[in-house]
Design a protein around this motif. Sequence first.
Motif, PDB file in Angstrom:
ATOM      1  N   LEU A  83     -37.911 -59.811  26.661  1.00 38.49           N
ATOM      2  CA  LEU A  83     -38.857 -60.894  26.897  1.00 38.49           C
ATOM      3  C   LEU A  83     -40.191 -60.608  26.219  1.00 38.49           C
ATOM      4  CD1 LEU A  83     -39.696 -63.541  28.223  1.00 38.49           C
ATOM      5  CD2 LEU A  83     -40.188 -62.255  30.320  1.00 38.49           C
ATOM      6  N   LYS A  84     -40.657 -59.374  26.306  1.00 39.96           N
ATOM      7  CA  LYS A  84     -41.934 -59.028  25.665  1.00 39.96           C
ATOM      8  C   LYS A  84     -41.885 -59.323  24.170  1.00 39.96           C
ATOM      9  CE  LYS A  84     -43.148 -55.348  28.949  1.00 39.96           C
ATOM     10  NZ  LYS A  84     -43.236 -53.870  29.144  1.00 39.96           N
ATOM     11  N   GLY A  85     -40.771 -58.961  23.542  1.00 41.56           N
ATOM     12  CA  GLY A  85     -40.646 -59.212  22.109  1.00 41.56           C
ATOM     13  C   GLY A  85     -40.657 -60.691  21.781  1.00 41.56           C
ATOM     14  N   HIS A  86     -40.039 -61.497  22.622  1.00 41.85           N
ATOM     15  CA  HIS A  86     -39.951 -62.925  22.311  1.00 41.85           C
ATOM     16  C   HIS A  86     -41.179 -63.708  22.767  1.00 41.85           C
ATOM     17  CE1 HIS A  86     -36.120 -63.295  20.307  1.00 41.85           C
ATOM     18  NE2 HIS A  86     -35.665 -62.340  21.106  1.00 41.85           N
ATOM     19  N   LEU A  87     -41.942 -63.184  23.698  1.00 39.84           N
ATOM     20  CA  LEU A  87     -43.241 -63.801  23.982  1.00 39.84           C
ATOM     21  C   LEU A  87     -44.133 -63.701  22.744  1.00 39.84           C
ATOM     22  CD1 LEU A  87     -43.876 -62.421  27.583  1.00 39.84           C
ATOM     23  CD2 LEU A  87     -43.396 -64.797  26.994  1.00 39.84           C
ATOM     24  N   LYS A  88     -44.131 -62.530  22.125  1.00 33.68           N
ATOM     25  CA  LYS A  88     -44.882 -62.368  20.874  1.00 33.68           C
ATOM     26  C   LYS A  88     -44.213 -63.150  19.747  1.00 33.68           C
ATOM     27  CE  LYS A  88     -46.629 -57.780  22.143  1.00 33.68           C
ATOM     28  NZ  LYS A  88     -46.590 -56.330  21.846  1.00 33.68           N
ATOM     29  N   GLY A  89     -42.877 -63.214  19.799  1.00 36.40           N
ATOM     30  CA  GLY A  89     -42.158 -63.984  18.789  1.00 36.40           C
ATOM     31  C   GLY A  89     -42.520 -65.453  18.828  1.00 36.40           C
ATOM     32  N   GLY A  90     -42.815 -65.967  20.029  1.00 41.87           N
ATOM     33  CA  GLY A  90     -43.263 -67.349  20.129  1.00 41.87           C
ATOM     34  C   GLY A  90     -44.556 -67.578  19.388  1.00 41.87           C
ATOM     35  N   LEU A  91     -45.466 -66.618  19.489  1.00 40.50           N
ATOM     36  CA  LEU A  91     -46.716 -66.708  18.717  1.00 40.50           C
ATOM     37  C   LEU A  91     -46.403 -66.709  17.221  1.00 40.50           C
ATOM     38  CD1 LEU A  91     -49.003 -64.168  20.653  1.00 40.50           C
ATOM     39  CD2 LEU A  91     -49.084 -66.668  20.783  1.00 40.50           C
ATOM     40  N   ASN A  92     -45.494 -65.821  16.806  1.00 36.24           N
ATOM     41  CA  ASN A  92     -45.133 -65.736  15.391  1.00 36.24           C
ATOM     42  C   ASN A  92     -44.451 -67.009  14.896  1.00 36.24           C
ATOM     43  OD1 ASN A  92     -46.129 -63.112  15.347  1.00 36.24           O
ATOM     44  ND2 ASN A  92     -44.123 -62.184  15.733  1.00 36.24           N
ATOM     45  N   ASN A  93     -43.841 -67.751  15.819  1.00 37.49           N
ATOM     46  CA  ASN A  93     -43.179 -69.005  15.441  1.00 37.49           C
ATOM     47  C   ASN A  93     -44.084 -70.218  15.572  1.00 37.49           C
ATOM     48  OD1 ASN A  93     -40.671 -68.184  14.523  1.00 37.49           O
ATOM     49  ND2 ASN A  93     -39.696 -68.263  16.534  1.00 37.49           N
ATOM     50  N   GLY A  94     -45.374 -69.990  15.831  1.00 33.45           N
ATOM     51  CA  GLY A  94     -46.332 -71.091  15.786  1.00 33.45           C
ATOM     52  C   GLY A  94     -46.815 -71.621  17.109  1.00 33.45           C
ATOM     53  N   ALA A  95     -46.353 -71.060  18.235  1.00 30.76           N
ATOM     54  CA  ALA A  95     -46.818 -71.517  19.542  1.00 30.76           C
ATOM     55  C   ALA A  95     -48.160 -70.878  19.872  1.00 30.76           C
ATOM     56  CB  ALA A  95     -45.801 -71.167  20.627  1.00 30.76           C
ATOM     57  N   THR A  96     -48.936 -71.537  20.713  1.00 33.31           N
ATOM     58  CA  THR A  96     -50.177 -70.952  21.192  1.00 33.31           C
ATOM     59  C   THR A  96     -49.886 -70.114  22.434  1.00 33.31           C
ATOM     60  OG1 THR A  96     -50.694 -72.797  22.695  1.00 33.31           O
ATOM     61  CG2 THR A  96     -51.443 -72.983  20.402  1.00 33.31           C
ATOM     62  N   LYS A  97     -50.827 -69.253  22.778  1.00 33.86           N
ATOM     63  CA  LYS A  97     -50.661 -68.452  23.989  1.00 33.86           C
ATOM     64  C   LYS A  97     -50.533 -69.357  25.209  1.00 33.86           C
ATOM     65  CE  LYS A  97     -52.869 -64.872  26.810  1.00 33.86           C
ATOM     66  NZ  LYS A  97     -54.026 -63.941  26.951  1.00 33.86           N
ATOM     67  N   GLU A  98     -51.296 -70.437  25.245  1.00 30.27           N
ATOM     68  CA  GLU A  98     -51.261 -71.353  26.387  1.00 30.27           C
ATOM     69  C   GLU A  98     -49.887 -72.016  26.509  1.00 30.27           C
ATOM     70  OE1 GLU A  98     -53.637 -71.263  24.078  1.00 30.27           O
ATOM     71  OE2 GLU A  98     -55.223 -70.339  25.304  1.00 30.27           O
TER      72      GLU A  98
END
Length: 273
Positions: A231-246
């Motif tokens: 999960l930690k890797g894919h939370l950061k992966g979401g940022l890398n895929n263009g999502a905002t932290k919010e």
Amino acid sequence: MPSLLTPAILSSFRATPLLASSWYYVAAATFSVCNRPEEIPVIFKYAVEHDARRRLAAPQPTLEETLLNDSLTRPSSPTGSTRSTGSYGPEDESALVDCTDRDPADVAEIVRKTREALLKGCALAGLPKTINSMIQLRNATPHEFRNEVVVRPTLSSEDEQIRGTEFWNQVYGKVSRRVLSQMNTAYPDLAQYAVQHVYSPLLSFTSILSAKETSYVIIACLIPQDVNPQLKGHLKGGLNNGATKEEIMRVRELSIQICTLCGITWKEDVAKL
């Protein structure tokens, strides 16, 4: 089994503008992993009622058009004929969601994205849960929206692997090689399978769910499984895929809310950004 979902709960799922067009397939993916596939038709119905625009009223036919249509009407099917239902058993028409007053394009998009989220969840939580969830969604889907075939591009195995590798590298960023090396050390076939058979044909296909939306689904599917390292890797992966932290945190909150409804517990706090 009675539904866990009330109108108030469903309203809370879609209340955040950050997930206004994403809440329903994120919720469906989470319920699928939580092994509550019977909730998916409830989500689908609510999404159709609240997120699909009302169909514009069709103009009334003229008298001449009415007479012409009557003259061309074919005889109805013989008494006793039934709709073919394939291997799913007898058709329960009462299970179908009523979409008659909704824009067909909007309904088709809701069906398409929910299906794709469930399919991508197959790689994260297993085929049996996806099968059960897909059947529940199919049984609630009006006939005219059931048989759409998604045309996935025909790529050579080499091009598909390039696409999968690029998506892998995009998700994991600077640590992509390290993660692959760890998996390769654990078992070389594991690393090969992940890239060639999960990322290449499935997760990296972004014509229905974008890279960012795919990250939403991955996060939603990992949270119920209590797998913080991934999960930690894919939370950061979401940022890398263009999502905002919010946006990522709202997906996390929605998935946790659903897991709590389903009685899921965790060994430790769910990872967050």
